[in-house]
Design a protein around this motif. Structure first.
Motif, mmCIF file in Angstrom:
data_model
loop_
_atom_site.group_PDB
_atom_site.id
_atom_site.type_symbol
_atom_site.label_atom_id
_atom_site.label_comp_id
_atom_site.label_asym_id
_atom_site.label_seq_id
_atom_site.Cartn_x
_atom_site.Cartn_y
_atom_site.Cartn_z
ATOM 1 N N TYR A 36 0.842 -1.188 0.000
ATOM 2 C CA TYR A 36 0.000 0.000 0.000
ATOM 3 C C TYR A 36 0.884 1.247 0.000
ATOM 4 O O TYR A 36 1.956 1.276 0.616
ATOM 5 C CB TYR A 36 -0.914 0.017 1.229
ATOM 6 C CG TYR A 36 -2.076 -0.940 1.145
ATOM 7 C CD1 TYR A 36 -1.938 -2.272 1.533
ATOM 8 C CD2 TYR A 36 -3.311 -0.521 0.661
ATOM 9 C CE1 TYR A 36 -3.001 -3.159 1.446
ATOM 10 C CE2 TYR A 36 -4.385 -1.403 0.576
ATOM 11 C CZ TYR A 36 -4.207 -2.714 0.972
ATOM 12 O OH TYR A 36 -5.271 -3.591 0.883
ATOM 13 N N GLN A 38 0.863 5.303 0.931
ATOM 14 C CA GLN A 38 0.124 6.273 1.730
ATOM 15 C C GLN A 38 0.795 7.643 1.668
ATOM 16 O O GLN A 38 1.981 7.777 1.980
ATOM 17 C CB GLN A 38 0.015 5.827 3.192
ATOM 18 C CG GLN A 38 -0.843 6.744 4.043
ATOM 19 C CD GLN A 38 -0.973 6.267 5.487
ATOM 20 O OE1 GLN A 38 -0.066 5.632 6.021
ATOM 21 N NE2 GLN A 38 -2.100 6.563 6.115
ATOM 22 N N PHE A 89 3.745 0.550 2.641
ATOM 23 C CA PHE A 89 3.536 -0.508 3.620
ATOM 24 C C PHE A 89 3.404 -1.850 2.910
ATOM 25 O O PHE A 89 2.613 -1.994 1.970
ATOM 26 C CB PHE A 89 2.271 -0.263 4.445
ATOM 27 C CG PHE A 89 2.375 0.891 5.401
ATOM 28 C CD1 PHE A 89 1.857 2.139 5.069
ATOM 29 C CD2 PHE A 89 2.982 0.735 6.631
ATOM 30 C CE1 PHE A 89 1.949 3.212 5.950
ATOM 31 C CE2 PHE A 89 3.081 1.797 7.516
ATOM 32 C CZ PHE A 89 2.566 3.031 7.172
ATOM 33 N N THR A 104 6.162 -2.262 9.080
ATOM 34 C CA THR A 104 6.564 -1.042 9.765
ATOM 35 C C THR A 104 6.627 0.170 8.846
ATOM 36 O O THR A 104 6.653 1.292 9.319
ATOM 37 C CB THR A 104 7.929 -1.251 10.412
ATOM 38 O OG1 THR A 104 8.818 -1.840 9.448
ATOM 39 C CG2 THR A 104 7.830 -2.195 11.608
ATOM 40 N N ARG A 107 9.498 5.096 4.345
ATOM 41 C CA ARG A 107 9.203 6.420 3.808
ATOM 42 C C ARG A 107 10.163 6.690 2.654
ATOM 43 O O ARG A 107 11.369 6.739 2.849
ATOM 44 C CB ARG A 107 9.352 7.476 4.896
ATOM 45 C CG ARG A 107 9.072 8.896 4.403
ATOM 46 C CD ARG A 107 9.116 9.888 5.534
ATOM 47 N NE ARG A 107 8.029 9.685 6.472
ATOM 48 C CZ ARG A 107 7.811 10.458 7.532
ATOM 49 N NH1 ARG A 107 8.615 11.466 7.790
ATOM 50 N NH2 ARG A 107 6.808 10.215 8.329
#
Lengths: 112, 113
Positions: A36, A38, A89, A104, A107
């Protein structure tokens, strides 16, 4: 106990480079692995997913490589773009449970 | 097209006060529904899932409860908030159970003081 781990915690690449995000898991019963994406302040959105019967899944610039024996997978983002800057993720679930475990997170920052 | 709406967008609440967060899915009958909690900068923790109206399964105990009063509605609540409840609450739906794409809502940001 963190069942799904991701590395690195953060990653910076230049525009056009390939970003490699890693994921590992402990539960051998996991057989479905979605990734995913985000953006800050938003809900995650499915990017790409793979089932354990496959060792590779490709969708445009995004490719998952899966190693069932080592319980590892990686997401490769080729020709990275600044718009790819987000948190990614890795998640895992199994067919005999209704639970989803998220990793976890990594980024990613893509510099122009 | 399916749409997912969460309310409120954000809340600031006092420790010990009650909480009710809502989620509505339009355009999909009999969806599987999920609640997640995300700490700032953290991962997503699945809290509850529901397969049908009136049936909710708890995944982790965080002094929260959930209900599904209608096919398209999922409610997250508690009678007494803790500081640790602060975070980002996300509702999601899927056509099938977990081994399927989950579509997330925009989330509700909660700050407990």
């Amino acid at each position: 106990q963190q069942q799904v781990r991701q590395s690195p915690q953060s990653l910076t690449v230049w525009e056009g480079e390939t970003a490699i995000l890693n994921c590992s898991y402990e539960n051998s019963a996991f057989d479905y692995f979605p990734w995913y994406q985000q953006f800050p302040g938003e809900g995650p959105a499915l990017l790409i997913a793979i089932r354990s019967v496959s060792d590779k899944k490709e969708d445009g610039r995004f490719t998952i490589f899966f190693n069932k024996r080592e319980k590892k997978l990686s997401l490769h983002i080729t020709d990275s773009q600044p718009g790819d800057s987000a948190t990614y993720f890795c998640a895992a679930s199994s067919s005999n449970t209704n639970k989803v475990v998220f990793g976890t997170g990594t980024r990613l920052q893509v510099l122009p | 097209a399916q749409t997912i709406h969460q309310w409120p967008v954000a809340e600031i609440k006092a420790v010990g006060s009650p909480l009710s967060l809502g989620c509505t899915i339009k355009g999909k009958s009999s969806p599987n529904l999920y609640w997640y909690w995300q700490a700032t900068g953290g991962t997503l923790q699945q809290l509850f899932y529901s397969i049908t109206v009136g049936q909710v399964e708890s995944v982790v105990q965080l002094n929260l409860s959930a209900s599904r009063p209608k096919d398209d509605q999922f409610i997250l609540s508690t009678e007494k908030l803790l500081l640790s409840h602060s975070g980002f609450y996300l509702c999601a739906w899927s056509r099938h159970l977990n081994q399927d794409t989950q579509y997330f809502g925009p989330g509700t940001r909660l700050l407990v003081l």
